[in-house]
Design a protein around this motif. Structure first.
Motif, mmCIF file in Angstrom:
data_model
loop_
_atom_site.group_PDB
_atom_site.id
_atom_site.type_symbol
_atom_site.label_atom_id
_atom_site.label_comp_id
_atom_site.label_asym_id
_atom_site.label_seq_id
_atom_site.Cartn_x
_atom_site.Cartn_y
_atom_site.Cartn_z
ATOM 1 N N LEU A 110 -4.516 2.200 -34.524
ATOM 2 C CA LEU A 110 -3.413 2.153 -33.570
ATOM 3 C C LEU A 110 -2.238 1.328 -34.098
ATOM 4 N N SER A 111 -2.536 0.228 -34.775
ATOM 5 C CA SER A 111 -1.451 -0.600 -35.312
ATOM 6 C C SER A 111 -0.637 0.164 -36.349
ATOM 7 N N THR A 112 -1.319 0.941 -37.189
ATOM 8 C CA THR A 112 -0.603 1.745 -38.184
ATOM 9 C C THR A 112 0.220 2.832 -37.512
ATOM 10 N N ILE A 113 -0.337 3.464 -36.486
ATOM 11 C CA ILE A 113 0.397 4.500 -35.767
ATOM 12 C C ILE A 113 1.649 3.919 -35.115
ATOM 13 N N VAL A 114 1.504 2.749 -34.499
ATOM 14 C CA VAL A 114 2.662 2.094 -33.875
ATOM 15 C C VAL A 114 3.708 1.745 -34.930
ATOM 16 N N LEU A 115 3.268 1.280 -36.085
ATOM 17 C CA LEU A 115 4.203 0.932 -37.157
ATOM 18 C C LEU A 115 4.974 2.160 -37.624
ATOM 19 N N VAL A 116 4.274 3.281 -37.785
ATOM 20 C CA VAL A 116 4.942 4.514 -38.214
ATOM 21 C C VAL A 116 5.925 4.999 -37.150
ATOM 22 N N ALA A 141 -11.239 9.700 -31.167
ATOM 23 C CA ALA A 141 -10.724 8.603 -30.341
ATOM 24 C C ALA A 141 -10.929 7.258 -31.021
ATOM 25 N N GLN A 142 -12.079 7.040 -31.644
ATOM 26 C CA GLN A 142 -12.323 5.786 -32.355
ATOM 27 C C GLN A 142 -11.383 5.625 -33.545
ATOM 28 N N MET A 143 -11.121 6.706 -34.254
ATOM 29 C CA MET A 143 -10.182 6.627 -35.374
ATOM 30 C C MET A 143 -8.780 6.284 -34.885
ATOM 31 N N VAL A 144 -8.372 6.874 -33.767
ATOM 32 C CA VAL A 144 -7.047 6.570 -33.230
ATOM 33 C C VAL A 144 -6.958 5.106 -32.806
ATOM 34 N N VAL A 145 -7.999 4.599 -32.145
ATOM 35 C CA VAL A 145 -7.997 3.198 -31.714
ATOM 36 C C VAL A 145 -8.002 2.262 -32.917
ATOM 37 N N ALA A 146 -8.792 2.593 -33.950
ATOM 38 C CA ALA A 146 -8.859 1.735 -35.127
ATOM 39 C C ALA A 146 -7.543 1.699 -35.905
#
Length: 393
Positions: free
Chosen positions: A84-90, A77-82
């Motif tokens: 998150l901006s990259t995930i949204v960009l992808v 969960a911490q990795m996903v939160v950290a």
């Protein structure tokens, strides 16, 4: 006498040794067979011997495994939160690639190779970004330059005003204002300008990264789809492929339709502002087109901004802009939007509003943009998979 002879013959036959070929070989014990097979390398036998008994599952081991599972979930969960901006960009890059794929396939149907079609579409996107920058940056920089040049004149007019001079003589306003500007406002403006520069630089980097990711996804879209379909059991691949193609087609149709509606809004706004002789008509029209991409509130935001700028020029121009946007939004909501979107996403208006609200609450503008096609995909999955299973249950 004959009975005694037969009994003696049978007894001798039973006591006589069996031939070697009829005797069964003795079976080796399991404890001796495994090591010999491991040495000889026979198939079907584990080379390191037989496994032992499992460990006793006591409360300590159970608690240890459970605690490790909780720590792993927290770390994920911490990795996903950290990130998150990259995930949204992808996700946004994939969303744009799927939205531009219909344009690429349309060029392919006209005889253009896929690589050339991707190059043409990507070049069109770059040209659109450049034109938007050329239309927005010069008016903004011109207005800032005019304001900076006019600041000394404003200060002179204020210092010559009789009321202000009287207040300055009574309360020493100008020295206090000068001290505030030099000690507080100046450093704050310098920090703000540096922060604004960093924000602009970050925005440029994010835009370039988004374009590069979109180009890669657009070029390898078919490969990605085929790879993901391999994760599905072979018996379900045809149905999964059909559903996924319809979902991707709906997303592409939504993006294309939304862009078309925004272009219509921008062009009509530019024509009206040019007729009304409002300054920077092209830049304001591009602002309207950009904000119109946002579901629900985008058109209203663009209308308020343009009307406010027109009011700063003259009251009649502002009133005319307000009337124009009120009429145009009614036409867009009841005529343009339903006709453009009827073949792309099949979602009821209530679901559209709810999905946009949830998407905006979760991810802001990006979530609002992604919410409607995601809602359409969920609706398709429910209609094609969940409801048939309920009917046959």
């Amino acid at each position: 006498m004959s009975a005694d002879v037969e009994f003696t013959a049978e007894q001798e036959k039973a006591e006589s040794p069996q031939p070697p070929e009829e005797q069964a070989p003795p079976e080796p014990e399991p404890q001796e067979q495994a090591p010999r097979a491991a040495v000889k390398g026979e198939e079907g036998v584990q080379p390191y011997g037989l496994p032992g008994k499992p460990f006793a599952r006591g409360p300590f081991l159970f608690g240890l495994v459970g605690g490790l599972g909780v720590l792993t979930a927290i770390a994920i969960a911490q990795m996903v939160v950290a990130s998150l901006s990259t995930i949204v960009l992808v996700v946004v890059a994939m969303f744009l690639a799927v939205g531009l794929n219909p344009a690429v396939e349309s060029l392919q149907r006209r005889g253009v190779t896929r690589r050339a079609a991707i190059t043409i579409v990507f070049a069109g996107v770059i040209v659109a970004f450049v034109l938007f920058g050329l239309a927005i940056v010069p008016p903004v920089s011109k207005q800032l330059t005019e304001f900076v040049n006019a600041v000394p004149g404003y200060i002179t007019e204020l210092s010559n005003h009789p009321t202000l001079r009287q207040l300055d003589a009574d309360y020493q306003i100008l020295p206090q204002l000068r001290t505030f500007v030099t000690s507080t406002l100046g450093p704050s403006l310098a920090t703000g300008i540096m922060g604004a520069g960093l924000v602009v630089l970050n925005g440029v980097f994010t835009t370039v990264t988004l374009l590069v990711l979109m180009l890669y996804f657009l070029g390898s879209l078919h490969t990605i789809k085929d790879y993901l379909l391999k994760l599905v059991p072979a018996s379900r691949r045809p149905r999964t492929r059909a559903i996924s193609e319809e979902i991707l087609g709906g997303i592409g149709g939504y993006v294309a339709g939304n862009v078309l509606i925004s272009v219509i809004a921008g062009v009509l706004t530019w024509i009206f502002l040019s007729i009304a002789d409002v300054q920077y008509a092209l830049a304001l029209a591009l602002v309207v087109a950009l904000t119109d991409l946002i579901p629900l509130v985008g058109a209203t935001i663009g209308a308020v901004l343009v009307t406010g700028v027109a009011l700063l020029e003259s009251l009649p121009a502002g009133i005319a802009c307000a009337i124009f946007f009120v009429i145009y939004q009614q036409i867009e909501n009841y005529f343009i939007y339903p006709r453009v979107m009827k073949r792309s996403v099949d979602v009821t208006p209530a679901v559209t509003v709810i999905a946009a609200l949830f998407g905006g609450a979760l991810l802001g503008i990006v979530g609002a943009l992604l919410a409607i096609p995601v809602a359409a995909a969920i609706s398709l999955i429910i209609r094609e998979i969940v409801l048939p299973r309920q009917d046959h249950a």
